[in-house]
Design a protein around this motif. Structure first.
Motif, PDB file in Angstrom:
ATOM      1  N   CYS A 186      59.452  18.064  44.716  1.00 35.42           N
ATOM      2  CA  CYS A 186      60.448  17.701  45.714  1.00 35.42           C
ATOM      3  C   CYS A 186      60.750  18.922  46.572  1.00 35.42           C
ATOM      4  N   PRO A 241      63.400  19.267  48.856  1.00 34.19           N
ATOM      5  CA  PRO A 241      64.830  19.613  48.895  1.00 34.19           C
ATOM      6  C   PRO A 241      65.355  20.276  47.620  1.00 34.19           C
ATOM      7  N   CYS A 257      66.819  14.004  42.595  1.00 33.72           N
ATOM      8  CA  CYS A 257      67.782  13.925  43.710  1.00 33.72           C
ATOM      9  C   CYS A 257      67.526  12.725  44.627  1.00 33.72           C
ATOM     10  N   SER A 290      65.252  12.176  46.772  1.00 42.81           N
ATOM     11  CA  SER A 290      64.634  12.442  48.065  1.00 42.81           C
ATOM     12  C   SER A 290      63.227  11.848  48.101  1.00 42.81           C
ATOM     13  N   ASP A 331      61.127  13.238  50.182  1.00 40.51           N
ATOM     14  CA  ASP A 331      60.380  14.381  50.709  1.00 40.51           C
ATOM     15  C   ASP A 331      59.693  15.102  49.535  1.00 40.51           C
TER      16      ASP A 331
END
Length: 143
Positions: free
Chosen positions: A42, A44, A59, A61, A63
């Motif tokens: 990840c 972030p 989290c 995300s 991304d």
């Protein structure tokens, strides 16, 4: 026999140890077929995870990116299977399914190969190897 899974009534019996890659997991399985272990990381939060997902389980995300893993791990827990009637496991008994802690942090379900079950212990250093395009682990050579 499931004719759709085995490719027809006269083909080989189905196997229960090999994945059916989809469009998302294909990079993972293609790398494994080449002898490389990949993880997702990840951006972030910076945490790696396994099994491959389209989002970070820490989290949430989306991304996330693929990255090569070192192939190093330590043994967390294991079992010794003495009977399994699903192909091809019956030909492998006894075998050692295991959970390992990858050097990058994630925990992974796998199989131990070339390991004497009597010598296994939690924390044993392992290294990845590949069998028919799937990652499995073996004890790391002593330094």
């Amino acid at each position: 026999m499931d004719a759709t899974r085995s490719g027809g009534m006269h083909s080989v019996p189905p196997r229960y140890d090999l994945p059916e890659p989809d469009a998302f997991t294909r990079p993972y399985w293609d790398a494994a077929a080449e002898g490389r272990l990949l993880l997702r990381r990840c951006r972030p939060c910076g945490r790696a995870h396994h099994y491959p997902r389209e989002f970070c389980p820490h989290c949430w995300s989306e991304d996330v990116t693929w990255e090569p893993a070192t192939g190093r791990a330590t043994l967390y827990t294991w079992s010794v299977v003495h009977r399994n009637d699903l192909p091809p496991f019956g030909d492998r008994v006894p075998y050692v399914p295991a959970v390992v802690d990858l050097a990058e942090g994630p925990r992974m379900m796998t199989e131990l190969v070339t390991a004497d079950p009597e010598t296994l212990r939690a924390g044993l250093e392992l290294e990845v190897t590949f069998r028919e395009g799937a990652p499995v682990f073996r004890p790391a050579p002593a330094h």
